[in-house]
Structure formats: structure tokens, C-alpha cells
Design a protein around this motif. Structure first.
Motif, short mmCIF file in Angstrom:
data_model
loop_
_atom_site.label_atom_id
_atom_site.label_comp_id
_atom_site.label_asym_id
_atom_site.label_seq_id
_atom_site.Cartn_x
_atom_site.Cartn_y
_atom_site.Cartn_z
N LEU A 202 0.74 -1.18 -0.16
CA LEU A 202 -0.04 0.02 0.06
C LEU A 202 0.86 1.21 0.03
O LEU A 202 0.38 2.38 -0.25
N SER A 203 1.94 0.97 0.41
CA SER A 203 2.91 2.45 0.43
C SER A 203 3.27 2.82 -0.79
O SER A 203 3.73 4.02 -1.21
N TRP A 204 3.12 1.99 -1.94
CA TRP A 204 3.13 2.25 -3.34
C TRP A 204 2.09 2.57 -4.16
O TRP A 204 1.99 2.84 -5.49
N GLY A 205 0.93 2.84 -3.45
CA GLY A 205 -0.43 3.21 -4.16
C GLY A 205 -1.60 1.97 -3.93
O GLY A 205 -1.20 0.90 -3.39
N GLY B 97 9.41 3.25 -1.32
CA GLY B 97 10.48 4.08 -2.40
C GLY B 97 10.32 2.85 -3.83
O GLY B 97 9.45 2.07 -3.82
N PRO B 98 11.18 3.33 -4.75
CA PRO B 98 10.96 2.55 -6.06
C PRO B 98 11.51 1.13 -5.80
O PRO B 98 12.26 0.59 -4.83
N SER C 120 15.61 -3.67 2.32
CA SER C 120 15.52 -3.97 0.88
C SER C 120 16.91 -4.71 0.57
O SER C 120 17.06 -4.90 -0.63
N GLY C 121 17.90 -4.76 1.44
CA GLY C 121 19.11 -5.29 1.20
C GLY C 121 19.17 -6.68 1.13
O GLY C 121 18.12 -7.53 0.95
#
Length: 240
Positions: free
Chosen positions: A110-113, A213-214, A172-173
Motif C-alpha cells: 500500500l505504500s506504493w499506492g 520507494g522505487p 531491502s538489502g
């Protein structure tokens, strides 16, 4: 094996997000199938989705797509395999087994829409009797859907499956990087001039899904789920 669809901890459906219709979106929940194709040597084929795709660009996934009305699962998986990679498997040259069901929404967080599409994906394991070299020679990927292919060895596949997306504090690593893994893996990239052999850092395949983020080039969360089932399944390849 439970046939209830599994999903990641950050799945919008789990958190109360609803699928929204809209331009290019599918209404409701669609059925899809994806196939983990294992060559006789034990390597498994993954494809990198084209960067121009609306959903999950640049992610490493097995070949797959929507089920057509009335289509059987294995037939759909074989059709998608042929459409995306050019590989056609003849009857009697492979065995298959059901790996599990996965609930997939895009965007996956949901953080990306808000979600724009919603699928229940059936993952199938297909074990070919043919060697990887013979299968590789017949590859003719669709550039509209695929930007690269890779035949990954079991140790790399097991490390990918062990990399948990959405774990608290995971970031995200890259996930765990066992010392015995190679620093790079070989891939075949599509270019305007044909195929090109290349190498990418193994760590790219061990990345976790970013919380915000992306998005990054990585193996999809659903693919990790399927690889975990593939790795753990003693009944792999027992059904024709």
C-alpha cells in the motif's frame, strides 16, 4: 499441502486494501498460472520481466500468465511457457506437480499506492527429461515480456527461497549470502541484435522487497514462495 492461497505479510489484501478498477486494471480477482521449469540437471528457468511492463517490471519470475476460460492448469502453463520463452514441451517429456496457490496484488504494498490488479496464481513444478543445453537451444523469448533468462543452480535457488520478504527489520538489502554461492550468476539477455551472455551479482537475486520507494530488480515474493515449495517437496515431478 494446504490449497489456501498464501500471501506476503505486507499484502494489501491482508491489510484491508481493496482492488480498484481503472485503466488497464482487471475487475475482481483473476486466475493465473506460473511454471517452474526444471531441466534434467536440476537447474530451474527464471525470466526477468521486461522493463516496459505495467505490472512487476524487472522482476525475476517463472513464465506465467492468465488462464483462458475453460483452460486446464497444465495446458495453460505450457501455453504461457511457449508464449514467453518459445519452449514447447512434448507430452511424455516432462512430469509435473502442484506447488501451491499465491495471492498477488500490484502494487504489492500500500505504500506504493492502491492495488490495480489482483490475481490468485497457481504455481506448477514441471520437470523436463531434457538437458538444459537442449532446452536453452530452443529458447526464443518474447521481447515484449522478457528481458533476460537464467538457468539457476539448486544452491542459488535454495538461497533465494530462504530470503524472506516483509520480515521485521529486513529492509531491502540482500538476504543471507552463504559463502559457497558464486559471486555472480550467468544470464542470457535479449538485445536488439539477439542474445547476449552476461553476468549479474548473485546478491541481486537475494534482495528483499523494499518497504517503500522505487522497486528493485529482484526475485518476486511469490517466486520465493514457489521455490520454497519446490525445494521442500519430496513428491516433485511424480505426476504426469
Amino acid at each position: 499441502m494446504s490449497l489456501s492461497p498464501q500471501r506476503p505479510p505486507f499484502c494489501p489484501a491482508k491489510l484491508g486494501g481493496a482492488t480498484r478498477g481503472g485503466r488497464g486494471a482487471h475487475a475482481g480477482v483473476a486466475a493465473a498460472v506460473a511454471v517452474l521449469l526444471e531441466a534434467a540437471c536440476g537447474r530451474v528457468l527464471l525470466t526477468r520481466r521486461a522493463s516496459t511492463l505495467r505490472h512487476f517490471p524487472n522482476l525475476w519470475v517463472p513464465p506465467g500468465g492468465h488462464l483462458e476460460p475453460g483452460e486446464e492448469l497444465v495446458a495453460a502453463g505450457l501455453r504461457e511457457l511457449a508464449e514467453e520463452t518459445g519452449l514447447r514441451l512434448e507430452p511424455g517429456t516432462f512430469s509435473w506437480n502442484l506447488l501451491g496457490l499465491w495471492e498477488s496484488l500490484f502494487p504489492p504494498s500500500l505504500s506504493w499506492g492502491p492495488p490495480r490488479c489482483h490475481h490468485i496464481v497457481t504455481y506448477l513444478g514441471l520437470r523436463s527429461a531434457e538437458p538444459q543445453q537442449r532446452l536453452q537451444a530452443r529458447l526464443c523469448p518474447s521481447p515484449c515480456e522478457v528481458s533476460a533468462v537464467a538457468w539457476l543452480e539448486p544452491p542459488v535457488l535454495e538461497a533465494i527461497a530462504a530470503t524472506e520478504d516483509g520480515a521485521e527489520g529486513s529492509g531491502s538489502g540482500p538476504g543471507p549470502f552463504p559463502g559457497e554461492l558464486p559471486a555472480t550468476v550467468g544470464i542470457t539477455e535479449l538485445s536488439p541484435h539477439g542474445f547476449r551472455s552476461s553476468q549479474i551479482p548473485t546478491g541481486i537475486l537475494l534482495r528483499r522487497a523494499p518497504a517503500r520507494g522505487p522497486d528493485l530488480e529482484r526475485v518476486s515474493t511469490g517466486t520465493k514462495f514457489a521455490l520454497g515449495r519446490w525445494r521442500a517437496g519430496p513428491g516433485r515431478g511424480q505426476r504426469e
